[in-house]
Write an enzyme that holds these catalytic residues in place. Structure first.
Site, PDB file in Angstrom:
ATOM      1  N   ASN A   9      -1.735 -23.623 -39.901  1.00 60.01           N
ATOM      2  CA  ASN A   9      -1.925 -23.007 -38.585  1.00 60.01           C
ATOM      3  C   ASN A   9      -1.365 -23.972 -37.537  1.00 60.01           C
ATOM      4  O   ASN A   9      -1.978 -25.003 -37.249  1.00 60.01           O
ATOM      5  CB  ASN A   9      -3.425 -22.763 -38.366  1.00 60.01           C
ATOM      6  CG  ASN A   9      -3.737 -22.238 -36.984  1.00 60.01           C
ATOM      7  OD1 ASN A   9      -2.819 -21.904 -36.216  1.00 60.01           O
ATOM      8  ND2 ASN A   9      -5.004 -22.163 -36.653  1.00 60.01           N
ATOM      9  N   LYS A  11      -1.100 -23.504 -34.464  1.00 58.87           N
ATOM     10  CA  LYS A  11      -1.767 -23.330 -33.165  1.00 58.87           C
ATOM     11  C   LYS A  11      -0.718 -23.245 -32.041  1.00 58.87           C
ATOM     12  O   LYS A  11       0.378 -22.745 -32.281  1.00 58.87           O
ATOM     13  CB  LYS A  11      -2.800 -24.448 -32.948  1.00 58.87           C
ATOM     14  CG  LYS A  11      -3.784 -24.548 -34.130  1.00 58.87           C
ATOM     15  CD  LYS A  11      -4.979 -25.407 -33.865  1.00 58.87           C
ATOM     16  CE  LYS A  11      -5.885 -25.402 -35.101  1.00 58.87           C
ATOM     17  NZ  LYS A  11      -7.102 -26.165 -34.913  1.00 58.87           N
ATOM     18  N   HIS A  94     -10.318 -16.950 -35.450  1.00 56.87           N
ATOM     19  CA  HIS A  94     -10.353 -18.411 -35.448  1.00 56.87           C
ATOM     20  C   HIS A  94     -11.371 -18.878 -34.402  1.00 56.87           C
ATOM     21  O   HIS A  94     -11.503 -18.255 -33.342  1.00 56.87           O
ATOM     22  CB  HIS A  94      -8.962 -18.972 -35.137  1.00 56.87           C
ATOM     23  CG  HIS A  94      -8.880 -20.452 -35.387  1.00 56.87           C
ATOM     24  ND1 HIS A  94      -9.378 -21.369 -34.493  1.00 56.87           N
ATOM     25  CD2 HIS A  94      -8.392 -21.159 -36.436  1.00 56.87           C
ATOM     26  CE1 HIS A  94      -9.188 -22.593 -34.991  1.00 56.87           C
ATOM     27  NE2 HIS A  94      -8.597 -22.496 -36.167  1.00 56.87           N
ATOM     28  N   GLU A  96     -11.277 -21.096 -32.261  1.00 56.57           N
ATOM     29  CA  GLU A  96     -10.715 -21.333 -30.918  1.00 56.57           C
ATOM     30  C   GLU A  96     -10.571 -20.022 -30.152  1.00 56.57           C
ATOM     31  O   GLU A  96     -10.713 -19.987 -28.925  1.00 56.57           O
ATOM     32  CB  GLU A  96      -9.378 -22.081 -31.051  1.00 56.57           C
ATOM     33  CG  GLU A  96      -9.620 -23.538 -31.450  1.00 56.57           C
ATOM     34  CD  GLU A  96      -8.521 -24.163 -32.287  1.00 56.57           C
ATOM     35  OE1 GLU A  96      -7.402 -23.603 -32.349  1.00 56.57           O
ATOM     36  OE2 GLU A  96      -8.782 -25.220 -32.886  1.00 56.57           O
ATOM     37  N   GLU A 164     -14.338 -22.670 -41.643  1.00 54.92           N
ATOM     38  CA  GLU A 164     -13.935 -23.809 -40.823  1.00 54.92           C
ATOM     39  C   GLU A 164     -15.107 -24.223 -39.938  1.00 54.92           C
ATOM     40  O   GLU A 164     -15.307 -23.627 -38.858  1.00 54.92           O
ATOM     41  CB  GLU A 164     -12.740 -23.440 -39.943  1.00 54.92           C
ATOM     42  CG  GLU A 164     -11.510 -23.013 -40.706  1.00 54.92           C
ATOM     43  CD  GLU A 164     -10.230 -23.186 -39.887  1.00 54.92           C
ATOM     44  OE1 GLU A 164      -9.311 -23.810 -40.395  1.00 54.92           O
ATOM     45  OE2 GLU A 164     -10.181 -22.712 -38.726  1.00 54.92           O
ATOM     46  N   GLY A 170     -10.038 -30.584 -36.023  1.00 54.67           N
ATOM     47  CA  GLY A 170      -9.327 -31.503 -35.131  1.00 54.67           C
ATOM     48  C   GLY A 170     -10.089 -32.777 -34.818  1.00 54.67           C
ATOM     49  O   GLY A 170      -9.708 -33.521 -33.907  1.00 54.67           O
ATOM     50  N   SER A 210      -9.842 -30.627 -40.543  1.00 53.34           N
ATOM     51  CA  SER A 210      -9.392 -31.997 -40.821  1.00 53.34           C
ATOM     52  C   SER A 210      -8.941 -32.200 -42.262  1.00 53.34           C
ATOM     53  O   SER A 210      -9.167 -33.264 -42.854  1.00 53.34           O
ATOM     54  CB  SER A 210     -10.483 -33.005 -40.447  1.00 53.34           C
ATOM     55  OG  SER A 210     -10.719 -32.969 -39.040  1.00 53.34           O
TER      56      SER A 210
HETATM   57  P1  13P Z   1      -7.339 -29.302 -38.200  1.00 53.11           P
HETATM   58  O1  13P Z   1      -6.756 -29.333 -39.609  1.00 53.11           O
HETATM   59  O2  13P Z   1      -6.424 -29.876 -37.185  1.00 53.11           O
HETATM   60  O3  13P Z   1      -8.718 -29.876 -38.186  1.00 53.11           O
HETATM   61  O4  13P Z   1      -7.478 -27.751 -37.793  1.00 53.11           O
HETATM   62  C1  13P Z   1      -8.108 -26.870 -38.659  1.00 53.11           C
HETATM   63  C2  13P Z   1      -7.892 -25.493 -38.159  1.00 53.11           C
HETATM   64  O5  13P Z   1      -8.436 -25.088 -37.134  1.00 53.11           O
HETATM   65  C3  13P Z   1      -6.983 -24.627 -38.916  1.00 53.11           C
HETATM   66  O6  13P Z   1      -7.086 -23.303 -38.518  1.00 53.11           O
END
Ligand code: 13P
Length: 252
Positions: A9, A11, A94, A96, A164, A170, A210
């Protein structure tokens, strides 16, 4: 056991030129990864150019979101049928999007159904906040997201679920294997109670939060984990390729 999936992803990162370059830098190596389905999810504006880069390869393309309506007066939105012409997957719900764009379980539910109607495989994201975990409510929160998201969804065909935990995204602080495996077993249990054990066992369950080359093995060897949804590390060609290779070895 479902075929494992490793999805990147990206983002809101990369310009169109950068996206094409990043995809080009990894597609050759990703092609050599066998036994795992690899998916790249760039931003909307780069989907077409990345689709060209991936054309003829085994690497699949995914979007990061979509609207649930097929077309119409929804300024700024992207529809399932627009995506279906070039993507195989779409990330839905997601954290976010839930956190910053008020995405609700009801909206995720409409999107899952819309994705299935056009043959896109939804990667449905669920996960709890740190306070919810600390309050002992993690399993309840995830089960609630899952049940509400899948309300009226008659079949699991094509469905992928990504767990997640929000506190692991992150932050560099991945979930422990015990937490990930425990939650995956719970997710499988919820799916099983809705669709029966046979159908539930076909749904790939991905861990996200992560994931890096040096910890992916810990997750891939867990009995209930069938892959990874990777954020930051998917923006680095060598890291993403290494993660895909590890996943392939673990599932061979
Ligand atoms: P990270 O791998 O940067 O922690 O992000 C995970 C994520 O949100 C994937 O959709």
């Amino acid at each position: 056991m479902p075929i494992s999936i490793v999805a990147g992803n990206w983002k809101m990162n990369t310009t169109i030129v950068e996206a094409a370059a990043l995809a080009s830098s990894m597609v050759g190596d990703l092609e050599e990864v066998n036994g795992v389905e690899v998916v790249i999810c760039p931003p909307f504006v780069s989907l077409a150019v990345v689709a060209e880069v991936l054309r003829g390869s085994s690497v699949a393309l995914g979007a990061q979101n979509m609207h649930h309506e097929v077309k119409g007066a929804f300024t700024g939105e992207v529809s399932p049928s627009m995506l279906a012409t070039i993507c195989q997957f779409v990330i839905l719900g997601h954290s976010e999007r839930r956190q910053f764009f008020a995405e609700s379980d009801e909206s995720v539910n409409r999107k899952i159904q819309a994705a299935q109607r056009v043959g896109l495989r939804p990667i449905v994201c669920v996960g709890e906040q740190l306070e919810e975990r600390e309050a002992g409510r993690a399993e309840q929160v995830v089960a609630g997201q899952l049940r509400a998201g899948l309300e009226g969804v008659a079949r699991v065909e094509g469905l992928v679920v990504a767990y997640e935990p929000i506190w692991a995204i992150g932050t560099g602080m991945a979930a422990t294997p015990e937490i990930a495996d425990g939650m995956m077993a719970h997710v499988r249990g919820v799916l099983s109670s809705v669709y029966g054990p046979e159908q539930a066992s076909d749904v790939p369950l991905l861990y996200g939060g992560s994931v890096k080359p040096d910890n992916v093995d810990e997750f891939m060897e867990l009995p209930n984990v069938n892959g990874a949804l990777v954020g930051g590390a998917s923006l680095d060609s060598a890291s993403f390729v290494a993660i895909a290779h590890s996943a392939a070895e673990a599932s061979s």
